[in-house]
Design an enzyme around this catalytic site. Sequence first.
Site, mmCIF file in Angstrom:
data_model
loop_
_atom_site.group_PDB
_atom_site.id
_atom_site.type_symbol
_atom_site.label_atom_id
_atom_site.label_comp_id
_atom_site.label_asym_id
_atom_site.label_seq_id
_atom_site.Cartn_x
_atom_site.Cartn_y
_atom_site.Cartn_z
ATOM 1 N N GLU A 254 1.009 -1.374 -0.049
ATOM 2 C CA GLU A 254 -0.247 0.062 -0.076
ATOM 3 C C GLU A 254 1.201 0.853 0.289
ATOM 4 O OE1 GLU A 254 -3.857 2.503 2.481
ATOM 5 O OE2 GLU A 254 -2.897 0.314 3.313
ATOM 6 N N LEU A 349 4.932 29.284 -10.395
ATOM 7 C CA LEU A 349 5.138 29.038 -11.795
ATOM 8 C C LEU A 349 3.825 29.794 -13.227
ATOM 9 C CD1 LEU A 349 8.021 26.724 -11.796
ATOM 10 C CD2 LEU A 349 8.954 29.472 -11.620
ATOM 11 N N ASN A 378 3.009 10.644 7.938
ATOM 12 C CA ASN A 378 4.028 10.858 7.269
ATOM 13 C C ASN A 378 4.617 11.180 9.262
ATOM 14 O OD1 ASN A 378 3.731 10.931 4.628
ATOM 15 N ND2 ASN A 378 4.870 12.523 4.366
#
Length: 391
Positions: A254, A349, A378
């Site tokens: 995963e 940008l 995370n």
Amino acid sequence: MAMVLGNQKGNVSFYTDEHHMFRDSLRKFLEKEAVPNYEQWEEDRQVPRSFWTKMGENGFICPWVSEEYGGMNADFGFAAILSEELSRVGASLSTGIGTHSNIIVPYIASFASEENKKKFLPKCVSGEIITAVAMTEPGAGSDLASIRTTAVKDGDHYIINGQKTFISNGIQSDVIVLACKTDPNAKPAHRGISLILVERDTPGFSRGRKLNKVGMHAQDTAELIFEDARVPVTNLLGEEGQGFYYLMTKLQQERLVACINSLVAAEDMLQLTIDYVKQREAFGKPISKFQNTQFKIAEMATDIQIARTFVDDLIGKHMAGVDIVTEVSMGKWWITDMAKRVSVECMQLHGGYGYMEEYKIAKRYRDIPITSIFAGTNEIMKVIISKRLGL
């Protein structure tokens, strides 16, 4: 720029002619059937079931499933290509069909009874059955052991009570791999978790809200509610109390899929931005000629190429059966964080146009933040790495 486009030629050792043919066929299919319709699906907040069945008819869903259940018995390289090509179109496809094919159906193939494999797998391959995996609850995310949904045996059925949230494919799903407590008093708590297959028409099972997300608009996400839902005990996946361990066995794949999806998003954002800055003029010249633009592009291209080299290495190792838990945890946090940085720089940008929904970079910008949260946050990735380094 072949580097920016990523692995479109599959120029790594583990890809064969069959892999290349699969990629070419899938890409042509998606360019015809998905790309022209994707914006409408975003507005509809759903990918239609008709697209799922078209994918299935062409052999693109769950190609790794054994031939006896309708698949091609293909290796993980085909799953990686499926993730890449779906992600290249848009995040909603990779999170819907990609999750079904590469993350959820493997639980059924690995742990379901033979009877349930015959019942469900062929239709998972054909796209007739859409699957979901239900772990997260309103009060339990990363701490899976604290889930409160219970399944109590009553004769030849389980009686299930609880609520799930943030469930991908939650609205359209026909079969749900449900994580629940069959022993709420187990010590440690994770030993009380089991996985049970819940079917669409189960008495006592209902859908809650279709959740309105910041991004991934075409990917249906929902709350699931279980109020004395009655499920046959034969729908238990594997053994009682082993659910947590079953979930852990699939997390390597995963998280590798999460790496692939985020990397492809970054590659796509960079290519979109290179094309844009070459065409857009300011102060009498293309903005690609400004040193700041060149430096930003060079920095992003470097990060993305490093990530591509790392991910291709992980794909090869995973196909070879190597334990890459530490490396894939590193990849998951670093690549998703990198993709978020890329989204910010690429939108900048693009200037004001980057903030307009008609430009793809705007969709990428809102789709990418969730990648550092799902498949294990995370922060959890860093906990895993630290533990495996002996800290």
